[in-house]
Write an enzyme that holds these catalytic residues in place. Structure first.
Site, PDB file in Angstrom:
ATOM      1  N   GLY A  53       0.763  -1.247   0.000  1.00 26.93           N
ATOM      2  CA  GLY A  53       0.000   0.000   0.000  1.00 26.93           C
ATOM      3  C   GLY A  53       0.792   1.294   0.000  1.00 26.93           C
ATOM      4  O   GLY A  53       0.218   2.351   0.256  1.00 26.93           O
ATOM      5  N   TRP A  55       2.096   2.968  -2.521  1.00 24.10           N
ATOM      6  CA  TRP A  55       1.640   3.884  -3.585  1.00 24.10           C
ATOM      7  C   TRP A  55       0.292   4.504  -3.195  1.00 24.10           C
ATOM      8  O   TRP A  55       0.042   5.674  -3.439  1.00 24.10           O
ATOM      9  CB  TRP A  55       1.526   3.149  -4.938  1.00 24.10           C
ATOM     10  N   ASP A  75      -5.796  -5.361  -5.000  1.00 31.47           N
ATOM     11  CA  ASP A  75      -4.707  -6.347  -4.976  1.00 31.47           C
ATOM     12  C   ASP A  75      -5.274  -7.735  -4.695  1.00 31.47           C
ATOM     13  O   ASP A  75      -6.339  -7.874  -4.105  1.00 31.47           O
ATOM     14  CB  ASP A  75      -3.648  -6.000  -3.905  1.00 31.47           C
ATOM     15  N   ASP A  91      -8.269 -10.230  -8.307  1.00 33.61           N
ATOM     16  CA  ASP A  91      -7.276 -10.410  -9.364  1.00 33.61           C
ATOM     17  C   ASP A  91      -7.641  -9.478 -10.522  1.00 33.61           C
ATOM     18  O   ASP A  91      -8.740  -9.591 -11.080  1.00 33.61           O
ATOM     19  CB  ASP A  91      -7.353 -11.890  -9.787  1.00 33.61           C
ATOM     20  N   ASP A 116       1.576  -1.132 -10.270  1.00 27.16           N
ATOM     21  CA  ASP A 116       2.941  -1.554  -9.930  1.00 27.16           C
ATOM     22  C   ASP A 116       2.978  -3.083  -9.853  1.00 27.16           C
ATOM     23  O   ASP A 116       3.777  -3.665  -9.133  1.00 27.16           O
ATOM     24  CB  ASP A 116       3.299  -0.922  -8.570  1.00 27.16           C
ATOM     25  N   LYS A 156       4.184  -0.564 -14.339  1.00 27.04           N
ATOM     26  CA  LYS A 156       5.475  -1.242 -14.352  1.00 27.04           C
ATOM     27  C   LYS A 156       5.588  -2.049 -15.634  1.00 27.04           C
ATOM     28  O   LYS A 156       4.618  -2.660 -16.083  1.00 27.04           O
ATOM     29  CB  LYS A 156       5.564  -2.184 -13.147  1.00 27.04           C
TER      30      LYS A 156
END
Ligand code: SAM
Length: 303
Positions: A53, A55, A75, A91, A116, A156
């Protein structure tokens, strides 16, 4: 290994704890913002693959939204609560999770979507890159449903062999796509961040969750000429910032004296917990490799 050795080896890990961030990744987002002013005018944001957490902490502190729900964090793992952050456990590659996120932004789109996400790496580079690309494309698919025109998407990316295919797909939706490497991201890692600004889907584009964006009909090796998009590569974070590949002495250069700081928020239900418990009880099975078995017994190995 003493509990301080990680502080010495990884200065961003240490600084994260001392500054109250849940993970060293916080510095990556802060350094990306320094370069691209990602948070300017942002009131609603989505943090995909958000646990533990850090970010979401940065977003909730830096953006101008009010109340619960101006940051939505998603998440697979459970995440300890954060003020002002609405959490969804799921997911991001699953339709049900995507629908839940999209529902939240119906009629009130987001200015910023960040991701990320990292799969559990296998060490097989092609597999890892493929999995990472799938995660990024799942995030992009969600972004096309929730972003407002002109919005920004940061994800990312692994700079592998087929990364230009991803750049080309991102350029379909954004007027500017760059590849950025913050100082706090180790040089030794192939990780970087695609920074996509100016959400501007092609005319007539209708976001559709039933059509995955990764188009398998592409031949990766034929992306050349005008279809091969080369994006600018930018490093960010002040050059005088700490180098994430170096070890630093425990007393920092500014003269501040070292004092051990425990993690800000230990993971609440990490996937490795079961293995740790089994190890403590001496019940963690050792891997059985075929080459260690007498000839003729391999077929009888446990599945
Ligand atoms: N940005 C986070 C922070 O600052 O605390 C760190 C993210 S961590 C590097 C990567 C996260 O991706 C993990 O928490 C993992 O559970 C999540 N993840 C991986 N695959 C996912 C998926 N398919 N859906 C949702 N989350 C996923």
């Amino acid at each position: 290994m003493g509990r301080t050795s990680k502080d010495k080896r990884d200065v961003y890990y240490r600084l994260a704890k001392e500054n109250g961030w849940r993970a060293r990744s916080a510095f990556k987002l802060l350094q990306l913002d320094e370069e691209f002013q990602l948070f300017q005018g942002v009131t609603r944001a989505v943090d995909l693959c958000a646990a533990p957490g850090s970010w979401s902490q940065v977003l909730s502190q830096k953006i101008g939204g009010q109340g619960s729900g101006h940051v939505v964090a998603v998440d697979l793992q459970a995440m300890a609560p954060l003020p002002g952050v609405l959490q969804i456990q799921g997911d991001i590659t699953q339709l049900s999770t995507a629908k839940e996120i999209i529902q939240h932004f119906e009629g009130c789109p987001a200015d910023l979507v960040v991701c990320d996400g990292a799969p559990d790496v296998t060490g097989l580079h092609d597999v890892d890159e493929y999995m990472q690309a799938q995660l990024l494309l799942a995030a992009l698919n969600i972004a096309t449903h929730v972003l407002k025109p002109g919005g920004c998407f940061v994800a990312k990316i692994f700079r592998g062999r087929d990364v230009t295919l991803i750049y080309s797909q991102l350029r379909v939706f954004f007027s500017s796509v760059l590849c950025a490497k913050p100082r706090s991201s180790r040089n030794s890692s192939i990780e970087a961040f695609a920074v996509c600004q100016g959400y501007d889907p092609p005319e007539g584009f209708l976001p559709d969750l039933t059509k995955p964006l990764l188009d398998h009909s592409y031949d990766f090796n034929q992306l050349d000429g005008p279809t091969r998009i080369i994006v600018p590569f930018v490093t960010c974070g002040d050059l005088s910032a700490y180098d994430s590949d170096r070890s630093y002495p425990l007393d920092l250069e500014d003269g501040s004296e070292y004092k051990y700081t425990p993690p800000t928020q230990p993971p609440i239900s990490p996937p490795y917990q079961e293995a740790c418990t089994l190890k403590k009880k001496g019940r963690l099975a050792k891997e059985i490799r075929p080459q260690d078995c007498p000839i003729g017994t391999v077929d009888t190995l446990p599945q």
